[in-house]
Write a protein that holds these residues in place. Structure first.
Motif, short mmCIF file in Angstrom:
data_model
loop_
_atom_site.label_atom_id
_atom_site.label_comp_id
_atom_site.label_asym_id
_atom_site.label_seq_id
_atom_site.Cartn_x
_atom_site.Cartn_y
_atom_site.Cartn_z
N HIS A 1 3.26 -1.50 6.99
CA HIS A 1 2.43 -1.19 8.15
C HIS A 1 3.07 -0.13 9.05
CE1 HIS A 1 -1.24 -3.68 8.28
NE2 HIS A 1 -0.59 -4.42 7.40
N SER B 1 -1.51 -12.99 3.57
CA SER B 1 -1.67 -12.72 2.14
C SER B 1 -0.32 -12.69 1.44
CB SER B 1 -2.38 -11.38 1.95
OG SER B 1 -2.46 -11.03 0.58
N LYS C 1 0.83 -1.20 0.00
CA LYS C 1 0.00 0.00 0.00
C LYS C 1 0.87 1.26 0.00
CE LYS C 1 -3.65 -2.40 2.63
NZ LYS C 1 -2.92 -3.61 3.06
N VAL D 1 5.84 -6.30 4.38
CA VAL D 1 4.59 -6.07 5.11
C VAL D 1 4.85 -5.21 6.35
CG1 VAL D 1 2.73 -7.16 6.43
CG2 VAL D 1 3.46 -8.16 4.27
N SER E 1 -7.38 -4.40 7.64
CA SER E 1 -5.95 -4.31 7.34
C SER E 1 -5.16 -4.83 8.52
CB SER E 1 -5.55 -2.86 7.02
OG SER E 1 -4.24 -2.81 6.48
N ASP F 1 -2.45 -9.40 6.47
CA ASP F 1 -1.55 -8.98 5.38
C ASP F 1 -0.31 -9.87 5.30
OD1 ASP F 1 -3.30 -7.05 4.65
OD2 ASP F 1 -2.19 -5.36 5.48
#
Length: 361
Positions: free
Chosen positions: A351, A236, A8, A347, A228, A233
């Motif tokens: 985050h 995933s 993201k 990840v 989220s 995540d």
């Protein structure tokens, strides 16, 4: 084909095929002024590189990374970082005999049915060769995390099960992981694993593996509730790796067999400091990091390209048999260790950057 981008705030896009001229990635969202060099990235690339032992594919690739953009005078500029890795040891002729057949257990069939075309040379885009680009992106993520969080943050992966052969996780040694070709954390298991995997290879078959990841020094508060969650995540990210069929966070699936007392991580306070007695949750509660070590594991299925004959169909839907010759990993899970580390690092950095925009302190 869409969805070649992951993340993201910190994102990377991979490109290229197994037997094309090159593979690579573009990293977007990397903070500026982070010291980084090709030499640092190469350390992680070498951990994944094929042809380093008799227990992996004998394809010889240097996996040398070249940075094309986004770095100036040894530091990131905040602009997209483009990296390229040239393919040096392609043997496309090895796949000529199976170009019209589908390997059982492989993505050959679904790729062809979805797109009406597939690159049979080494699997093209569906090949694990793509993961080299992820490792390059992950190396950058690791460096950024250490720069902004501190050197106490450390991500280590290991193979904790090779086929039917397990190991003693209580004997976990970061040093031992770097010393043997299996990334095994338990020195006493290495010799047994050697014999086991050589027999698997000689028999013309393959085996799966379980990889465990441990991230130490992760701050409290990473992850957003509901859609989220940090563990969602991570799951995933790990499930996106080729051949991965299952993910556990902490006790994961095993938590279903525990009682409430056994599964709860009791909390105590002393001198203003909080301490958990256990870590069944794998360092994540309600989708948010607790400050404990983050522990995740994932299962990699046996390599689909095996010498032993299997029943399948061809492009016309006709029944046939297939035997895959050439250079293939008897256990693709071994080289998945640095890939898992890379995806976890991406990840965590993603985050961390999201958390900076919404945290309470």
């Amino acid at each position: 084909m869409s969805f070649n981008t992951f993340g993201k705030f910190f994102r990377f896009t991979t490109w290229g095929e197994s037997h094309g001229p090159a593979i690579g990635c573009v990293v977007d969202g990397c903070p500026p002024n982070i010291p980084i060099s090709e030499k640092e990235i190469q350390i992680d690339m070498d951990k994944r590189r094929p042809g380093q032992s008799k227990f992996t594919t004998q394809r010889k690739e240097s996996d040398k990374v070249t940075i094309l953009s986004g770095v100036f005078e040894g530091k990131t500029t905040g602009t997209p970082i483009s990296m390229i890795i040239y393919n040096e040891d392609k043997r496309s002729r090895d796949y000529e005999t199976i170009k019209d057949k589908f390997r059982p257990g492989h993505a050959d069939y679904t790729y062809f049915k979805k797109y009406g075309i597939r690159d049979y040379r080494g699997g093209g885009r569906q090949s694990a060769r793509e993961t080299a680009s992820r490792v390059a992106a992950g190396a950058i993520a690791k460096k950024v995390l250490k720069e902004i969080i501190g050197k106490k943050l450390n991500i280590v992966g290991a193979v904790v099960q090779l086929g039917v052969m397990g190991c003693d996780r209580d004997k976990w040694s970061d040093l031992e992981i770097r010393k043997n070709p299996f990334f095994c954390p338990d020195k006493s298991s290495v010799k047994t694993w050697e014999k086991y995997l050589l027999n698997v290879r000689k028999s013309g078959s393959s085996c799966g593996a379980v990889i465990e990841l441990r991230a130490k020094g992760v701050p409290i508060g990473l992850g957003a509730p509901i859609y989220s969650k940090l563990d969602a995540d991570i799951a995933s990210a790990l499930m996106s790796i080729n051949a991965v069929k299952g993910v556990n966070i902490g006790e994961g699936m095993n938590a279903a067999y525990l009682s409430g007392e056994e599964n709860s991580d009791e909390i105590r306070g002393k001198s203003g400091k909080i301490k958990f007695k256990t870590n069944k949750a794998g360092g994540i509660l309600g989708g948010i990091s607790s400050g404990q070590d983050i522990i995740a594991s994932f299962a990699v299925k046996p390599t689909s390209s095996i010498l032993n004959s299997r029943e399948t169909i061809n492009k016309k839907g006709e029944n046939t048999k297939i035997s895959v010759k050439g250079r293939h990993d008897p256990c693709v899970g071994i080289r998945a260790v640095p890939i898992g580390e890379a995806m976890l690092a991406c990840v965590l950095l993603d985050h961390y950057l999201m958390n900076k925009a919404q945290c309470s302190n």
